[in-house]
Design an enzyme around this catalytic site. Structure first.
Site, PDB file in Angstrom:
ATOM      1  CE  LYS A 118      98.422 -12.180  37.550  1.00  0.00           C
ATOM      2  NZ  LYS A 118      98.727 -11.071  38.460  1.00  0.00           N
TER       3      LYS A 118
HETATM    4  P1  NAD Z   1      94.177  -2.825  32.967  1.00  0.00           P
HETATM    5  O1  NAD Z   1      93.734  -3.755  31.921  1.00  0.00           O
HETATM    6  O2  NAD Z   1      93.194  -2.208  33.890  1.00  0.00           O
HETATM    7  O3  NAD Z   1      95.001  -1.626  32.294  1.00  0.00           O
HETATM    8  C1  NAD Z   1      96.077  -1.823  31.408  1.00  0.00           C
HETATM    9  C2  NAD Z   1      96.350  -0.482  30.716  1.00  0.00           C
HETATM   10  O4  NAD Z   1      97.503  -0.613  29.880  1.00  0.00           O
HETATM   11  C3  NAD Z   1      95.223  -0.029  29.817  1.00  0.00           C
HETATM   12  O5  NAD Z   1      95.083   1.380  29.940  1.00  0.00           O
HETATM   13  C4  NAD Z   1      95.734  -0.365  28.418  1.00  0.00           C
HETATM   14  O6  NAD Z   1      95.167   0.441  27.392  1.00  0.00           O
HETATM   15  C5  NAD Z   1      97.193  -0.064  28.607  1.00  0.00           C
HETATM   16  N1  NAD Z   1      98.058  -0.656  27.588  1.00  0.00           N
HETATM   17  C6  NAD Z   1      97.918  -1.823  26.928  1.00  0.00           C
HETATM   18  N2  NAD Z   1      98.920  -1.968  26.062  1.00  0.00           N
HETATM   19  C7  NAD Z   1      99.713  -0.882  26.174  1.00  0.00           C
HETATM   20  C8  NAD Z   1     100.902  -0.452  25.548  1.00  0.00           C
HETATM   21  N3  NAD Z   1     101.489  -1.169  24.616  1.00  0.00           N
HETATM   22  N4  NAD Z   1     101.427   0.728  25.947  1.00  0.00           N
HETATM   23  C9  NAD Z   1     100.834   1.461  26.895  1.00  0.00           C
HETATM   24  N5  NAD Z   1      99.709   1.119  27.513  1.00  0.00           N
HETATM   25  C10 NAD Z   1      99.161  -0.048  27.163  1.00  0.00           C
HETATM   26  O7  NAD Z   1      95.320  -3.605  33.782  1.00  0.00           O
HETATM   27  P2  NAD Z   1      95.842  -3.300  35.256  1.00  0.00           P
HETATM   28  O8  NAD Z   1      95.042  -4.132  36.191  1.00  0.00           O
HETATM   29  O9  NAD Z   1      95.974  -1.842  35.471  1.00  0.00           O
HETATM   30  O10 NAD Z   1      97.281  -3.989  35.181  1.00  0.00           O
HETATM   31  C11 NAD Z   1      98.422  -3.329  34.635  1.00  0.00           C
HETATM   32  C12 NAD Z   1      99.685  -4.017  35.146  1.00  0.00           C
HETATM   33  O11 NAD Z   1      99.704  -3.958  36.570  1.00  0.00           O
HETATM   34  C13 NAD Z   1      99.810  -5.507  34.800  1.00  0.00           C
HETATM   35  O12 NAD Z   1     101.188  -5.811  34.654  1.00  0.00           O
HETATM   36  C14 NAD Z   1      99.274  -6.195  36.037  1.00  0.00           C
HETATM   37  O13 NAD Z   1      99.780  -7.509  36.173  1.00  0.00           O
HETATM   38  C15 NAD Z   1      99.821  -5.274  37.105  1.00  0.00           C
HETATM   39  N6  NAD Z   1      99.126  -5.317  38.395  1.00  0.00           N
HETATM   40  C16 NAD Z   1      97.774  -5.101  38.503  1.00  0.00           C
HETATM   41  C17 NAD Z   1      97.173  -5.098  39.757  1.00  0.00           C
HETATM   42  C18 NAD Z   1      95.715  -4.777  39.946  1.00  0.00           C
HETATM   43  O14 NAD Z   1      95.306  -4.628  41.107  1.00  0.00           O
HETATM   44  N7  NAD Z   1      94.914  -4.626  38.908  1.00  0.00           N
HETATM   45  C19 NAD Z   1      97.941  -5.350  40.904  1.00  0.00           C
HETATM   46  C20 NAD Z   1      99.310  -5.565  40.764  1.00  0.00           C
HETATM   47  C21 NAD Z   1      99.880  -5.533  39.505  1.00  0.00           C
END
Ligand code: NAD
Length: 428
Positions: A118
């Site tokens: 990561k």
């Molecule tokens: P992103 O930045 O695209 O989206 C994050 C979202 O969460 C945004 O809409 C943001 O406004 C919202 N957010 C932030 N703080 C918040 C709060 N306090 N309450 C509610 N919403 C809030 O990120 P992402 O890529 O969608 O990742 C989200 C999670 O999924 C993370 O834990 C990441 O590690 C995990 N993840 C992502 C992927 C991927 O392919 N992008 C894969 C596996 C896991």
């Protein structure tokens, strides 16, 4: 088997970070149940390689700002390291360690030939101009390029990063090599070696495992009420995939707040509104709610898809979902997990629930290495096959060992990594 078990705990890394502490605790629980050799257990508690970089970026106003970034490779016994890059103000070394470790288990659980890594930069990407974001990305990519590459470690998007950032990353790495190295990152735009289906992969994967878990519980996705926290890459694609399965998404949220409509939200409309307004809040025809209220709504399925540590001892007793599918990494604290178990709320753990992203990233890397690209229906078919098999492995282990899904998933994943490690042996 020569060392006493207590020696492992004594030499363990200390941490005040709740996600890292809970990741280590989950490993320890699996290691004890598997009666792992204490030396092997000790290896798995530590990241193999950790790089910290402090680097300058020229800001638009001419000033210089120094940012701190990390790239941590937890384990590479099963193949090159793989894992996303996070841009968020709260990024710190222990958070990155925890997320790197989760990637090792995730790749092992779905049986793709990767180890876990990561990266992250402590910054607020929304406060940076496009030019600042590009300069930060190119400098960070250069700083960590000494330990990345298609055979070593392949980054991807995570919170706060996106396909454009991956494009800058790939271009920077390629400029230093003198030729285009498409396989150095995944989650790229399709025009430069990205894959069909990557943007929706994590959300699609969440809904595939949600469907399989719901089936076991006698819940049909069609007509089920779903709630999604976070409306970024994972949250919005999960909401869309739920709608495609006929579920009603009654609430979604982002960092600014949430929206609720008991008959179900028009998710395509919410996406359009978000593109214009920069938030889901204010979507016409929906009620405003807080993120805390959203997590406690009565529903069939809840997908926390934003940040870690969202379901805690403070709210776990008020959660009213029947099934929780962890779209985010580490959204449930261990204490909350115990409360949910007592209340018979089923939790599909992050290392299974959100593995769709890394699976399709794997397909992207394979296609880049072969310079031969697949059709989207082939990607979807293969994603479905891998995830359903992993889900069945976890359900099988949970029934056989009388474990909850998280413990079963960890035991399977940790045992696969430990077995590979023992097979390779300790060098020299
Ligand atoms: P992103 O930045 O695209 O989206 C994050 C979202 O969460 C945004 O809409 C943001 O406004 C919202 N957010 C932030 N703080 C918040 C709060 N306090 N309450 C509610 N919403 C809030 O990120 P992402 O890529 O969608 O990742 C989200 C999670 O999924 C993370 O834990 C990441 O590690 C995990 N993840 C992502 C992927 C991927 O392919 N992008 C894969 C596996 C896991």
């Amino acid at each position: 088997m020569s060392q006493p078990m207590a020696a492992v705990a004594l030499s363990a890394p200390e941490t005040a970070n709740p996600l890292y502490a809970s990741s280590l605790a989950a490993l320890d629980q699996a290691a004890k149940a598997l009666q792992l050799d204490p030396g092997v257990w000790q290896i798995l508690r530590h990241a193999k390689r950790e790089l910290t970089v402090h680097f300058p970026v020229r800001m638009d106003n001419g000033s210089i700002q120094v940012f701190s970034g990390y790239r941590i490779q937890h384990n590479v016994v099963r193949g090159p390291a793989k894992g996303g890059i996070r841009y968020h103000p709260a990024v710190d070394v222990d958070e990155v360690r925890a997320l790197a470790m989760l990637m090792t288990w995730k790749c092992a659980l779905v049986n793709i030939p990767y180890g876990g890594a990561k990266g992250g930069v402590a910054c607020d990407p929304r406060a940076l101009s496009l030019g600042e974001l590009e300069r930060l990305t190119r400098r960070y990519a250069t700083e960590i390029s000494i330990i990345i590459g298609p055979e070593y470690d392949i980054p991807a998007p995570d919170m706060g990063t996106n396909p454009q950032i991956m494009a800058w990353f790939m271009d920077t790495y390629s400029m230093h090599r003198g030729y285009s190295v498409t396989g150095v990152v995944t989650g790229k735009p399709v025009i430069i070696g990205g894959t069909a289906g990557r943007a929706d992969a994590t959300g699609k994967g969440c809904v595939i495992v949600a469907r399989e878990a719901a089936k076991q519980m006698g819940i049909r996705l069609s007509g089920a009420k779903a709630v999604v926290q976070g409306f970024g890459n994972v949250g919005s694609s999960t909401a869309r995939a739920f709608v495609a399965e006929g579920a009603r998404v009654i609430a979604v949220s982002d960092g600014r707040g949430g929206i609720f409509r008991s008959e179900g939200l028009d998710i395509a409309g919410v996406l359009r509104h978000q593109r214009g307004a920069g938030t889901v809040v204010g979507f016409p025809g929906a009620e405003s709610i807080t993120n805390a209220e959203l997590l406690e709504l009565p529903c069939d399925l809840l997908v926390p898809a934003a940040l870690e540590n969202q379901i805690t001892v403070d709210n776990a007793r008020r959660v009213q979902a029947r099934l929780i599918v962890e779209g985010a990494n580490g959204p449930t604290t261990p204490d909350a997990d115990r409360i949910l178990q007592e209340r018979h709320i089923v939790v599909v753990p992050d290392i299974l629930a959100n593995a769709g992203g890394v699976i399709v990233s794997y397909f992207e890397w394979v296609q880049d290495l072969q310079s031969y690209f697949w059709e989207e229906d082939e990607i979807t078919r293969r994603l479905e096959r891998i995830l359903v098999r992993a889900f069945n492995d976890v359900i099988g282990a949970s029934r056989q060992e009388q474990l909850d899904l998280r413990a079963a998933a960890y035991e399977l994943a940790v045992s696969r990594v430990a077995e590979a490690l023992v097979m390779r042996g300790i060098y020299p």
